[in-house]
Design a protein around this motif. Structure first.
Motif, PDB file in Angstrom:
ATOM      1  N   ALA A   9       0.847  -1.192   0.000  1.00 46.92           N
ATOM      2  CA  ALA A   9       0.000   0.000   0.000  1.00 46.92           C
ATOM      3  C   ALA A   9       0.881   1.240   0.000  1.00 46.92           C
ATOM      4  O   ALA A   9       1.852   1.320   0.758  1.00 46.92           O
ATOM      5  N   ASP A  10       0.538   2.195  -0.852  1.00 56.33           N
ATOM      6  CA  ASP A  10       1.221   3.479  -0.882  1.00 56.33           C
ATOM      7  C   ASP A  10       0.299   4.499  -0.224  1.00 56.33           C
ATOM      8  O   ASP A  10      -0.680   4.940  -0.827  1.00 56.33           O
ATOM      9  N   PRO A  11       0.562   4.886   1.031  1.00 58.46           N
ATOM     10  CA  PRO A  11      -0.358   5.781   1.735  1.00 58.46           C
ATOM     11  C   PRO A  11      -0.444   7.182   1.134  1.00 58.46           C
ATOM     12  O   PRO A  11      -1.447   7.868   1.334  1.00 58.46           O
ATOM     13  N   GLY A  14      -2.738   6.276  -2.087  1.00 58.83           N
ATOM     14  CA  GLY A  14      -3.871   5.403  -1.833  1.00 58.83           C
ATOM     15  C   GLY A  14      -3.907   4.184  -2.739  1.00 58.83           C
ATOM     16  O   GLY A  14      -4.865   3.422  -2.720  1.00 58.83           O
ATOM     17  N   GLU A  15      -2.881   3.983  -3.546  1.00 63.45           N
ATOM     18  CA  GLU A  15      -2.826   2.844  -4.457  1.00 63.45           C
ATOM     19  C   GLU A  15      -2.264   1.613  -3.756  1.00 63.45           C
ATOM     20  O   GLU A  15      -1.510   1.724  -2.790  1.00 63.45           O
ATOM     21  N   THR A  16      -2.631   0.434  -4.273  1.00 62.31           N
ATOM     22  CA  THR A  16      -2.057  -0.817  -3.789  1.00 62.31           C
ATOM     23  C   THR A  16      -1.514  -1.603  -4.974  1.00 62.31           C
ATOM     24  O   THR A  16      -2.023  -1.505  -6.090  1.00 62.31           O
ATOM     25  N   ASN A 109       0.293  -8.052   4.128  1.00 63.80           N
ATOM     26  CA  ASN A 109      -0.031  -6.670   3.805  1.00 63.80           C
ATOM     27  C   ASN A 109       1.071  -5.779   4.352  1.00 63.80           C
ATOM     28  O   ASN A 109       1.432  -5.881   5.524  1.00 63.80           O
ATOM     29  N   SER A 111       2.839  -1.593   4.179  1.00 62.54           N
ATOM     30  CA  SER A 111       2.629  -0.195   3.835  1.00 62.54           C
ATOM     31  C   SER A 111       3.992   0.477   3.709  1.00 62.54           C
ATOM     32  O   SER A 111       4.889   0.230   4.514  1.00 62.54           O
TER      33      SER A 111
END
Length: 137
Positions: A9-11, A14-16, A109, A111
């Protein structure tokens, strides 16, 4: 041999992004716990640092930060990871997996904590689309 599907996840955007890893790259995750930060080299993100935020095993049981080790445990949950109540006050006994990663985990998962432009590092995004279009002409 360990094999994982890793959801990055790229905070910032907002992309994954999903990547499958195995071999030595997957072994870097074994024994790590939720909340641990590691280098992104195993995922192809050499200039990035990622934090493990969760995961699930092959049957879909979620990992919980408050369960130690790799064991399975039945918890009576009111809310949180593993259970979303449909009415107020509802509780349910749910089987969850511990916070440590082992061979039984199927998905991890993570981040991105440090680093920028994750899409470009993976070769996706607007910059990659423009270069693909110029190759077609």
């Amino acid at each position: 041999m360990a094999e994982f599907k890793v959801v990055v996840a790229d905070p910032e955007t907002g992309e994954t992004f999903q990547r499958e890893i195995d071999g030595q790259d997957a072994n870097r995750f074994l024994g790590r716990e939720i909340g641990d930060e590691i280098g992104g080299d195993a995922l192809g993100l050499s200039d990035h640092t990622v934090e493990i935020t969760g995961g699930s095993d092959e049957t879909g049981r979620p990992m919980r930060e408050d369960v130690s080790g790799t064991r399975l445990k039945e918890l009576l949950l009111e809310d949180g990871v593993g259970f979303k109540p449909s009415r107020e006050g509802e509780r349910k006994r749910i089987t969850v997996r511990g916070r440590e990663i082992d061979d039984d985990v199927a998905q991890i998962n993570v981040s991105v904590v440090e680093g920028d432009d994750v899409a470009a590092a993976f070769g996706e995004g607007d910059d990659a689309d423009e270069s693909d279009e110029s190759d077609e002409e």
